[in-house]
Motif scaffolding. Structure first.
Motif, PDB file in Angstrom:
ATOM      1  N   ALA A 108       0.700  -1.275   0.025  1.00 25.49           N
ATOM      2  CA  ALA A 108      -0.037   0.079   0.111  1.00 25.49           C
ATOM      3  C   ALA A 108       0.941   1.231   0.096  1.00 25.49           C
ATOM      4  N   GLU A 109       2.131   1.184   0.783  1.00 22.84           N
ATOM      5  CA  GLU A 109       3.037   2.424   0.624  1.00 22.84           C
ATOM      6  C   GLU A 109       3.467   2.661  -0.657  1.00 22.84           C
ATOM      7  N   LEU A 110       3.826   1.539  -1.062  1.00 22.52           N
ATOM      8  CA  LEU A 110       4.491   1.640  -2.781  1.00 22.52           C
ATOM      9  C   LEU A 110       3.506   2.221  -3.475  1.00 22.52           C
ATOM     10  N   GLU A 111       2.168   1.882  -3.509  1.00 23.01           N
ATOM     11  CA  GLU A 111       1.100   2.237  -4.474  1.00 23.01           C
ATOM     12  C   GLU A 111       0.916   3.758  -4.229  1.00 23.01           C
ATOM     13  N   ALA A 112       0.734   3.948  -3.014  1.00 21.53           N
ATOM     14  CA  ALA A 112       0.623   5.609  -2.714  1.00 21.53           C
ATOM     15  C   ALA A 112       1.460   6.570  -3.518  1.00 21.53           C
ATOM     16  N   ILE A 113       2.860   5.825  -3.203  1.00 19.25           N
ATOM     17  CA  ILE A 113       3.904   6.868  -3.785  1.00 19.25           C
ATOM     18  C   ILE A 113       3.946   6.856  -5.449  1.00 19.25           C
ATOM     19  N   CYS A 114       3.636   5.604  -5.835  1.00 17.85           N
ATOM     20  CA  CYS A 114       3.467   5.623  -7.292  1.00 17.85           C
ATOM     21  C   CYS A 114       2.144   6.591  -7.773  1.00 17.85           C
ATOM     22  N   GLU A 115       0.948   6.525  -7.123  1.00 18.16           N
ATOM     23  CA  GLU A 115       0.177   7.559  -7.531  1.00 18.16           C
ATOM     24  C   GLU A 115       0.717   8.923  -7.717  1.00 18.16           C
TER      25      GLU A 115
ATOM     26  N   ALA B 176       7.104  -3.832 -18.784  1.00 19.77           N
ATOM     27  CA  ALA B 176       7.983  -4.501 -18.016  1.00 19.77           C
ATOM     28  C   ALA B 176       7.981  -3.686 -16.516  1.00 19.77           C
ATOM     29  N   ALA B 177       7.135  -2.714 -16.578  1.00 14.74           N
ATOM     30  CA  ALA B 177       7.310  -2.080 -15.194  1.00 14.74           C
ATOM     31  C   ALA B 177       6.444  -2.691 -14.088  1.00 14.74           C
ATOM     32  N   PRO B 178       6.555  -2.250 -12.863  1.00 15.73           N
ATOM     33  CA  PRO B 178       5.750  -3.262 -11.949  1.00 15.73           C
ATOM     34  C   PRO B 178       4.406  -3.064 -12.153  1.00 15.73           C
ATOM     35  N   GLN B 179       3.622  -3.963 -11.662  1.00 15.85           N
ATOM     36  CA  GLN B 179       2.190  -3.699 -11.886  1.00 15.85           C
ATOM     37  C   GLN B 179       1.504  -2.669 -11.101  1.00 15.85           C
ATOM     38  N   GLU B 180       2.262  -2.239  -9.878  1.00 17.68           N
ATOM     39  CA  GLU B 180       1.441  -0.945  -9.415  1.00 17.68           C
ATOM     40  C   GLU B 180       1.791   0.100 -10.343  1.00 17.68           C
ATOM     41  N   VAL B 181       2.832   0.184 -11.126  1.00 18.59           N
ATOM     42  CA  VAL B 181       2.913   1.264 -11.787  1.00 18.59           C
ATOM     43  C   VAL B 181       2.124   1.355 -12.895  1.00 18.59           C
ATOM     44  N   ALA B 182       2.114  -0.035 -13.576  1.00 14.71           N
ATOM     45  CA  ALA B 182       1.299  -0.449 -14.745  1.00 14.71           C
ATOM     46  C   ALA B 182      -0.150   0.021 -14.854  1.00 14.71           C
ATOM     47  N   ARG B 183      -0.899  -0.247 -13.464  1.00 11.31           N
ATOM     48  CA  ARG B 183      -2.366  -0.211 -13.344  1.00 11.31           C
ATOM     49  C   ARG B 183      -2.521   1.398 -13.281  1.00 11.31           C
ATOM     50  N   ILE B 184      -1.659   2.069 -12.599  1.00  7.00           N
ATOM     51  CA  ILE B 184      -1.850   3.541 -12.323  1.00  7.00           C
ATOM     52  C   ILE B 184      -1.582   4.301 -13.810  1.00  7.00           C
ATOM     53  N   ILE B 185      -0.661   3.970 -14.695  1.00 11.52           N
ATOM     54  CA  ILE B 185      -0.745   4.658 -15.963  1.00 11.52           C
ATOM     55  C   ILE B 185      -1.866   4.169 -16.610  1.00 11.52           C
ATOM     56  N   ALA B 186      -2.558   2.930 -16.682  1.00 10.53           N
ATOM     57  CA  ALA B 186      -3.381   2.613 -17.529  1.00 10.53           C
ATOM     58  C   ALA B 186      -4.687   3.435 -16.908  1.00 10.53           C
ATOM     59  N   ARG B 187      -5.059   3.283 -15.675  1.00  9.55           N
ATOM     60  CA  ARG B 187      -6.217   4.066 -15.266  1.00  9.55           C
ATOM     61  C   ARG B 187      -6.113   5.450 -15.449  1.00  9.55           C
TER      62      ARG B 187
ATOM     63  N   GLU C 163       6.552 -10.633  -5.767  1.00  9.81           N
ATOM     64  CA  GLU C 163       5.969 -11.497  -4.718  1.00  9.81           C
ATOM     65  C   GLU C 163       5.460 -10.639  -3.533  1.00  9.81           C
ATOM     66  N   THR C 164       4.257 -10.936  -2.930  1.00  8.39           N
ATOM     67  CA  THR C 164       4.311 -10.420  -1.477  1.00  8.39           C
ATOM     68  C   THR C 164       3.490 -11.678  -0.540  1.00  8.39           C
ATOM     69  N   VAL C 165       3.657 -11.374   0.590  1.00 10.66           N
ATOM     70  CA  VAL C 165       3.265 -12.018   1.672  1.00 10.66           C
ATOM     71  C   VAL C 165       2.784 -11.092   2.660  1.00 10.66           C
ATOM     72  N   ASP C 166       1.414 -11.487   2.944  1.00  7.41           N
ATOM     73  CA  ASP C 166       0.770 -10.767   4.040  1.00  7.41           C
ATOM     74  C   ASP C 166       1.099  -8.918   3.807  1.00  7.41           C
ATOM     75  N   GLY C 167       0.781  -8.804   2.405  1.00  7.60           N
ATOM     76  CA  GLY C 167       1.070  -7.236   2.223  1.00  7.60           C
ATOM     77  C   GLY C 167       2.116  -6.625   2.218  1.00  7.60           C
ATOM     78  N   GLU C 168       3.196  -7.398   2.287  1.00 11.13           N
ATOM     79  CA  GLU C 168       4.727  -6.905   2.097  1.00 11.13           C
ATOM     80  C   GLU C 168       5.504  -7.613   0.875  1.00 11.13           C
ATOM     81  N   TYR C 169       6.354  -6.775   0.302  1.00 12.17           N
ATOM     82  CA  TYR C 169       7.288  -7.444  -0.778  1.00 12.17           C
ATOM     83  C   TYR C 169       8.311  -8.409  -0.308  1.00 12.17           C
ATOM     84  N   THR C 170       8.677  -9.436  -0.955  1.00 10.43           N
ATOM     85  CA  THR C 170       9.567 -10.479  -0.279  1.00 10.43           C
ATOM     86  C   THR C 170      10.961 -10.150  -1.085  1.00 10.43           C
ATOM     87  N   GLY C 171      11.177  -9.279  -1.956  1.00 13.85           N
ATOM     88  CA  GLY C 171      12.229  -9.074  -2.734  1.00 13.85           C
ATOM     89  C   GLY C 171      12.276  -9.903  -3.903  1.00 13.85           C
TER      90      GLY C 171
END
Length: 326
Positions: A144-151, A185-196, A209-217
């Motif tokens: 959620a933190e990265l998505e807000a920053i991408c916005e 190739a950009a992250p899905q979080e970026v791609a969806r914002i541009i598309a929207r 990859e994420t686990v419990d809302g956190e990126y695993t790396g």
């Protein structure tokens, strides 16, 4: 996504990782679409209950109305096709300003962006370098933190860095009742914002990859690049019951030849030298918005129902307006 997560943790061949990246992107795109359809805006109402504003359309004389075609779609590459420059570069600079990166990282990003602008194509080594550094930096952070920053980052980027001609082509397909998908190739979080922000149906991007809302790396499968983009388009077509022979695809890079070759109506936008040569050999249409010169008309008949002539008209008008003095 749980099954995909288990698979990506195992040792996979390059072919298996490519297929897995494509499936992950298609699954994420469908999940985004379902979430969007559940929002108030999707039902015709704004969050406060008032009727939602409709996106602007091109003037009536700029397009020829065609019936809705639920089995046709248009797939658009992002970097240098829709966006001037590379989405990952703008993301990197935005994260630096928020203290995710060092000055040395920014210098590396700047060099990679300069290469991209000079040669008009992605360098796989540069892409891998950006991927590895970005994954290491976001590991353990909340999605959620990265998505807000991408916005925040891409609201300004979309305003300033979109090719008006390609944006007109996106709108042309939407006006024709067809779905439009960003493939990057950009992250899905970026791609969806541009598309929207462009009013597109959705996006296929690299899935982290994420686990419990956190990126695993780690990535699910791998980077959505080259053959993986084609795998994602095929996976989405199966899920959405699309007829790829009736679909269109747009890209600037020879890396996307596998995706372009999948569809019945491939189009080349702002091409690198290798893709331009390939397009000439295959008879694919070419359009270059970088200089405002006319597209090379190289003998592909207009796709029925795609409104190609209308798209050319809308694009020419957009470019003319851009060149007109204030």
């Amino acid at each position: 996504m749980v099954a995909l997560r288990r698979l990506t943790q195992a040792r996979r061949s390059p072919t298996e990782r490519t297929a897995l990246a494509g499936e992950a992107a298609a699954e994420a795109a469908e999940a985004d679409l379902l979430a969007l359809e559940a929002t108030p805006a999707a039902t015709g109402q704004a969050p406060d209950g008032r009727p939602a504003a409709k996106p602007p359309k091109a003037p009536a004389e700029d397009h020829t109305p065609t019936p809705d075609d639920p089995r046709a779609a248009a797939f658009f590459d992002c970097d240098n096709t829709i966006l001037r420059g590379a989405a990952i570069f703008y993301l990197g600079i935005g994260l630096y300003r928020r203290r995710f990166f060092s000055r040395r990282d920014v210098a590396r990003f700047a060099w990679q962006q300069a290469w991209f602008r000079l040669y008009g194509s992605e360098d796989p080594a540069h892409i891998a370098d950006v991927q590895d550094r970005a994954l290491g930096l976001v590991a353990g952070k909340r999605t959620a933190e990265l998505e807000a920053i991408c916005e925040e980052i891409f609201e300004d980027v979309i305003t300033r860095k979109i090719w008006p001609g390609t944006r007109a082509l996106v709108q042309m397909h939407l006006d024709a009742g067809q779905r439009t998908w960003l493939v990057t190739a950009a992250p899905q979080e970026v791609a969806r914002i541009i598309a929207r922000q462009l009013g597109m149906t959705g996006a296929l991007g690299t899935v982290a990859e994420t686990v419990d809302g956190e990126y695993t790396g780690r990535l699910v499968g791998g980077l959505l690049h080259g053959q993986a983009k084609a795998a994602a388009v095929q996976a989405l077509a199966r899920r959405e019951n699309l007829d790829l022979s009736r679909c269109a695809a747009f890209s600037d890079s020879a890396n996307d030849i596998p995706m372009l070759a999948l569809v019945g109506h491939p189009y080349v936008i702002n091409p690198d030298a290798a893709l331009r040569r390939h397009a000439r050999a295959m008879g694919w249409r070419v359009r270059d918005f970088r200089t405002g010169r006319k597209a090379a008309r190289i003998g592909v008949p207009a796709a029925a129902g795609l409104g190609v002539v209308a798209g050319a008209t809308a694009t020419a008008i957009a470019m003319r307006r851009r060149r007109r003095p204030a």
